[in-house]
Scaffold this active site. Sequence first.
Site, mmCIF file in Angstrom:
data_model
loop_
_atom_site.group_PDB
_atom_site.id
_atom_site.type_symbol
_atom_site.label_atom_id
_atom_site.label_comp_id
_atom_site.label_asym_id
_atom_site.label_seq_id
_atom_site.Cartn_x
_atom_site.Cartn_y
_atom_site.Cartn_z
ATOM 1 N N LYS A 9 -9.958 -1.287 12.051
ATOM 2 C CA LYS A 9 -8.969 -1.027 13.108
ATOM 3 C C LYS A 9 -9.736 -1.056 14.413
ATOM 4 O O LYS A 9 -10.682 -0.273 14.590
ATOM 5 C CB LYS A 9 -8.323 0.352 12.918
ATOM 6 C CG LYS A 9 -7.449 0.477 11.679
ATOM 7 C CD LYS A 9 -6.859 1.875 11.558
ATOM 8 C CE LYS A 9 -5.994 1.973 10.302
ATOM 9 N NZ LYS A 9 -5.591 3.381 10.023
ATOM 10 N N LYS A 63 0.862 -1.192 0.000
ATOM 11 C CA LYS A 63 0.000 0.000 0.000
ATOM 12 C C LYS A 63 0.892 1.234 0.000
ATOM 13 O O LYS A 63 1.816 1.333 0.813
ATOM 14 C CB LYS A 63 -0.887 -0.054 1.245
ATOM 15 C CG LYS A 63 -1.500 1.239 1.709
ATOM 16 C CD LYS A 63 -2.517 0.957 2.808
ATOM 17 C CE LYS A 63 -2.370 1.932 3.962
ATOM 18 N NZ LYS A 63 -3.320 1.641 5.054
ATOM 19 N N GLY A 112 -3.685 -0.914 10.441
ATOM 20 C CA GLY A 112 -2.718 -0.785 11.520
ATOM 21 C C GLY A 112 -2.502 0.672 11.872
ATOM 22 O O GLY A 112 -2.872 1.570 11.105
HETATM 23 O O1 OSB Z 1 -4.217 5.295 7.340
HETATM 24 O O2 OSB Z 1 -3.875 3.227 7.582
HETATM 25 C C1 OSB Z 1 -3.589 4.404 7.877
HETATM 26 C C2 OSB Z 1 -0.542 4.469 10.190
HETATM 27 C C3 OSB Z 1 -0.941 5.419 11.093
HETATM 28 C C4 OSB Z 1 -2.145 6.060 10.921
HETATM 29 C C5 OSB Z 1 -2.972 5.741 9.852
HETATM 30 C C6 OSB Z 1 -2.602 4.748 8.940
HETATM 31 C C7 OSB Z 1 -1.343 4.135 9.099
HETATM 32 C C8 OSB Z 1 -0.824 3.161 8.171
HETATM 33 C C9 OSB Z 1 0.238 2.205 8.656
HETATM 34 O O3 OSB Z 1 -1.140 3.101 7.000
HETATM 35 C C10 OSB Z 1 -0.330 0.883 9.015
HETATM 36 C C11 OSB Z 1 0.642 0.044 9.803
HETATM 37 O O4 OSB Z 1 1.582 -0.476 9.207
HETATM 38 O O5 OSB Z 1 0.470 -0.083 11.039
HETATM 39 MG MG MG Z 2 -5.652 4.341 6.111
#
Ligand code: OSB
Ligand code: MG
Length: 375
Positions: A269, A168, A297
């Site tokens: 989440k 991603k 995440g």
């Molecule tokens: O938008 O998914 C998100 C991390 C912090 C806040 C928002 C997001 C993210 C990530 C990282 O995309 C996901 C991860 O590897 O924990």
């Molecule tokens: Mg996101």
Amino acid sequence: MTDGAAVEVAAIELRLVALPLVRPFRTSFGEERDKVAVLVRLETTDGATGWGECVAMASPRYSEEFNDAAWLAIRDHLGPPLLEAGPLDPDGLVAAMSWVRGHRMSKAALEMAFLDAWLRARGESLAAFLGAERDRVACGVSVGIAATPDALVEQVAAYVEAGYRRVKLKIEPGWDVGPVTAVANAFPGTPLSVDANAAYRLADLPVFEALDALDLVMVEQPLGHEDLLEHAVLARRIATPVCLDESIRSAADARAALELGACRIVNVKQGRVGGLLEARRVHDVAREHGAPVWCGGMLETGIGRAANLALAALPGFTLPGDTSASERYFAEDITEPHRMAPDGTMAVPAGAGLGVEPLPDRLEACTRRVERIPA
Ligand code: OSB
Ligand code: MG
């Protein structure tokens, strides 16, 4: 009540931890250099203990929640009534916190710690309790905005080499079609998605029309964090499936979004929706609608990551999650590291509760502040 098992909350310890990230994580809403999180340690009157991780960030950029607010929400509002509540089971715990509006990430941290303690006392894993149907989950990786498209391709190469099953890419205006095309061309067989963290407007339709040519698995949260209607309009105009993250704060939101056509895929989440029990309901709603879900995440430490792995083992989680290996985030996690196998899968912890706990030395080294209620 769940087969006779109710426990009393005796104490709640709050702990602010900070861990340097292996590389800065840049999104449309800012750059993180360290993972800073509030951990909760909950003790019951029977002597069981459990850990929870609050997924809020240092500042209110992703959502309105942030660590200092979570600290106060738990210490002064959510926590004290739990100490007086008498015996609780998981549903009772959620009910005892429901008078507080919002503060979902704080509630989720308390729920995680409670479930960890409660399940450890019963000898049951979180995954089994939630209804997991597998013992390994497929992993994707979320890649931040890089300095140049070449630097991005180089980072992605290492993740593809490690076995990640979906990559991603974070996008924002000025960092979208060009770098995403570069990655798509460099790794033709790799499932690719993008995440805008709400950085675009409907007027940016041409960007999403251009991305349509790249056959992405999905585009995540392209528009406003509270806007379902505009996502429904965009979703009708592009071929790439829209996935929502920020906009889905509950199972009711998921139902509304799916029925409005605002998304076809849901990023789940547990913190964003107020806990693991509500996350399971989001999963159930999406399944009823035939919509795939995947586990998002928040750069969690090994504690929150264990909870994500348990959740991602539910049957409706049919797409790889942002459940990456500890080493993708930290040189040293605060738990034993979660490791990914070369086939791009990770083990779901099988031990009681979360199945992991902080390593005392690591916990000590990462701690910035501790407070306990009752004092
Ligand atoms: O938008 O998914 C998100 C991390 C912090 C806040 C928002 C997001 C993210 C990530 C990282 O995309 C996901 C991860 O590897 O924990
Ligand atoms: Mg996101």
